[in-house]
Structure formats: C-alpha cells, structure tokens
Design an enzyme around this catalytic site. Sequence first.
Site, PDB file in Angstrom:
ATOM      1  N   VAL A   9      -5.796 -29.033  13.959  1.00 40.94           N
ATOM      2  CA  VAL A   9      -4.783 -28.190  13.305  1.00 40.94           C
ATOM      3  C   VAL A   9      -3.512 -29.018  13.150  1.00 40.94           C
ATOM      4  O   VAL A   9      -3.051 -29.645  14.112  1.00 40.94           O
ATOM      5  CB  VAL A   9      -4.469 -26.930  14.153  1.00 40.94           C
ATOM      6  CG1 VAL A   9      -3.376 -26.101  13.493  1.00 40.94           C
ATOM      7  CG2 VAL A   9      -5.716 -26.098  14.371  1.00 40.94           C
ATOM      8  N   PHE A  10      -2.941 -29.012  11.935  1.00 40.73           N
ATOM      9  CA  PHE A  10      -1.709 -29.760  11.674  1.00 40.73           C
ATOM     10  C   PHE A  10      -0.510 -28.828  11.728  1.00 40.73           C
ATOM     11  O   PHE A  10      -0.489 -27.787  11.067  1.00 40.73           O
ATOM     12  CB  PHE A  10      -1.784 -30.426  10.298  1.00 40.73           C
ATOM     13  CG  PHE A  10      -0.572 -31.244   9.940  1.00 40.73           C
ATOM     14  CD1 PHE A  10      -0.250 -32.379  10.662  1.00 40.73           C
ATOM     15  CD2 PHE A  10       0.237 -30.881   8.875  1.00 40.73           C
ATOM     16  CE1 PHE A  10       0.860 -33.149  10.323  1.00 40.73           C
ATOM     17  CE2 PHE A  10       1.351 -31.636   8.524  1.00 40.73           C
ATOM     18  CZ  PHE A  10       1.664 -32.778   9.257  1.00 40.73           C
ATOM     19  N   GLY A  11       0.475 -29.210  12.514  1.00 41.14           N
ATOM     20  CA  GLY A  11       1.723 -28.453  12.607  1.00 41.14           C
ATOM     21  C   GLY A  11       2.856 -29.227  11.973  1.00 41.14           C
ATOM     22  O   GLY A  11       3.048 -30.411  12.273  1.00 41.14           O
ATOM     23  N   TYR A  12       3.617 -28.577  11.103  1.00 39.04           N
ATOM     24  CA  TYR A  12       4.742 -29.235  10.439  1.00 39.04           C
ATOM     25  C   TYR A  12       6.039 -28.443  10.615  1.00 39.04           C
ATOM     26  O   TYR A  12       7.099 -28.849  10.155  1.00 39.04           O
ATOM     27  CB  TYR A  12       4.441 -29.446   8.945  1.00 39.04           C
ATOM     28  CG  TYR A  12       4.087 -28.167   8.214  1.00 39.04           C
ATOM     29  CD1 TYR A  12       5.082 -27.402   7.619  1.00 39.04           C
ATOM     30  CD2 TYR A  12       2.767 -27.713   8.151  1.00 39.04           C
ATOM     31  CE1 TYR A  12       4.772 -26.218   6.968  1.00 39.04           C
ATOM     32  CE2 TYR A  12       2.449 -26.534   7.486  1.00 39.04           C
ATOM     33  CZ  TYR A  12       3.453 -25.791   6.908  1.00 39.04           C
ATOM     34  OH  TYR A  12       3.147 -24.616   6.260  1.00 39.04           O
ATOM     35  N   GLY A  13       5.937 -27.287  11.293  1.00 38.05           N
ATOM     36  CA  GLY A  13       7.106 -26.456  11.594  1.00 38.05           C
ATOM     37  C   GLY A  13       7.159 -26.228  13.089  1.00 38.05           C
ATOM     38  O   GLY A  13       7.102 -27.170  13.873  1.00 38.05           O
ATOM     39  N   SER A  14       7.202 -24.956  13.493  1.00 38.34           N
ATOM     40  CA  SER A  14       7.327 -24.646  14.923  1.00 38.34           C
ATOM     41  C   SER A  14       6.113 -25.087  15.751  1.00 38.34           C
ATOM     42  O   SER A  14       6.223 -25.241  16.963  1.00 38.34           O
ATOM     43  CB  SER A  14       7.576 -23.150  15.127  1.00 38.34           C
ATOM     44  OG  SER A  14       6.494 -22.395  14.608  1.00 38.34           O
ATOM     45  N   GLU A  90       0.430 -17.039  12.020  1.00 42.49           N
ATOM     46  CA  GLU A  90       0.635 -17.575  10.664  1.00 42.49           C
ATOM     47  C   GLU A  90       0.243 -16.559   9.582  1.00 42.49           C
ATOM     48  O   GLU A  90      -0.048 -16.942   8.457  1.00 42.49           O
ATOM     49  CB  GLU A  90      -0.186 -18.860  10.494  1.00 42.49           C
ATOM     50  CG  GLU A  90       0.049 -19.914  11.565  1.00 42.49           C
ATOM     51  CD  GLU A  90       1.456 -20.498  11.545  1.00 42.49           C
ATOM     52  OE1 GLU A  90       2.059 -20.587  10.461  1.00 42.49           O
ATOM     53  OE2 GLU A  90       1.954 -20.861  12.622  1.00 42.49           O
TER      54      GLU A  90
END
Length: 195
Positions: A9-14, A90
């Site tokens: 899983v890619f996280g780019y915010g919180s 999400e």
Amino acid sequence: MAATSPMWVFGYGSLIWNPGFAHDARVVGFVRDYRRVFYQGSTDHRGTPQFPGRTVTLEHQPGATCWGVAYRISSEEDKQIALEYLEVREKQYDEKICVDLYTDSSPKIPAVENVMVYLATTNKESNPNYLGPAPLEEMARQIYLAEGPSGPNREYVFKLEDALNKLDVLAGVVDPHVQDLANAVREYSDTELSK
C-alpha cells in the site's frame, strides 16, 4: 499450501506518518506520472460537510513524481484487517489503482511493482467531495479554518510537510505544492492573529 504474495500500500498523505495498520516492511520511494495535490474535500476527518477541509490526492501528470511510503503486508490476516481499515479510512477516495514504486537506488527499475494506492477522482458522481484547484490564498484560508473529527486541517498540512522533510532520502523531500500551501497557511495564521 502455497504462500500468497504480499500486499503493498502506498501512502502519500497521512499514511506516511500514521499508517494505522500492521505491516512488516516500510519502503520510502516515489511513483511516476502523478503529483500530490490538495484537491480532495474532507468532510469526515479534517473538515465537516458544512465546511470541508482539504486533503491530498494524486493527479495524473506525465513526468511528475510523488514521494511517499509503501508498506508491505504479508500475512493473510493482516491484509484483511488492513483492507477493512483502509476502506473506512479512505472511503472518500473513490478509486484504487496499482502503481510501481521506485527508490533512489532503483530510479529506473521498480523497487516494488503493483503497489495499491487510493486516490480521489474528479468525477463528481463517484466523488462528491472533490474540490479541485483554487487560488493558494483561498486554499490556505479554507485549510486554516477547517476542523473535523481527526483535528484541524492545518495540522494535517504541517504534519505532511514535516513527514516529507523526515523521509529517509537525502535532505528529505520538498514538494513545492505542500511547501507553498504550508507557508500560505502560516502566513494566513500570522495575518489573522495580528488583526
């Protein structure tokens, strides 16, 4: 019984600073042809339906890169728990896509293929909270004033700025959009306090 492949899983915010699910590896890297933008309205975390906050989504832009963190989840139980958690967290993001993750040490060849990422589309039917672009000052004012169950919207911006600065790459990551907005929110705050 054959082992199944891990889920990434890619996280780019919180998700960068607060994944909220069990994982067995964390890889700092970037995805290609997407940029991070504060175009998604948040009515459940950093704002309310009456006064939405702004959170980041990814916008397709050829040649762009977006740095973040990919998490590997290997056990079937952890995958199930993570998916259930992410579907709630999400829920205002209406699309899930798979992207390749690159790192400094593998800028040409993906370090990890098929990393799942949630994003918010511009489709008002499937994503009624999409806000889109706005002048920097207008976004800064909205972010400064918005607050939701997860806290003030401005806290989200500053935590993202800080998390990017602390990523394990040379001198952190400067994302001009995040930096400009964080500075504009600080400026708005100073202006408001000096009135």
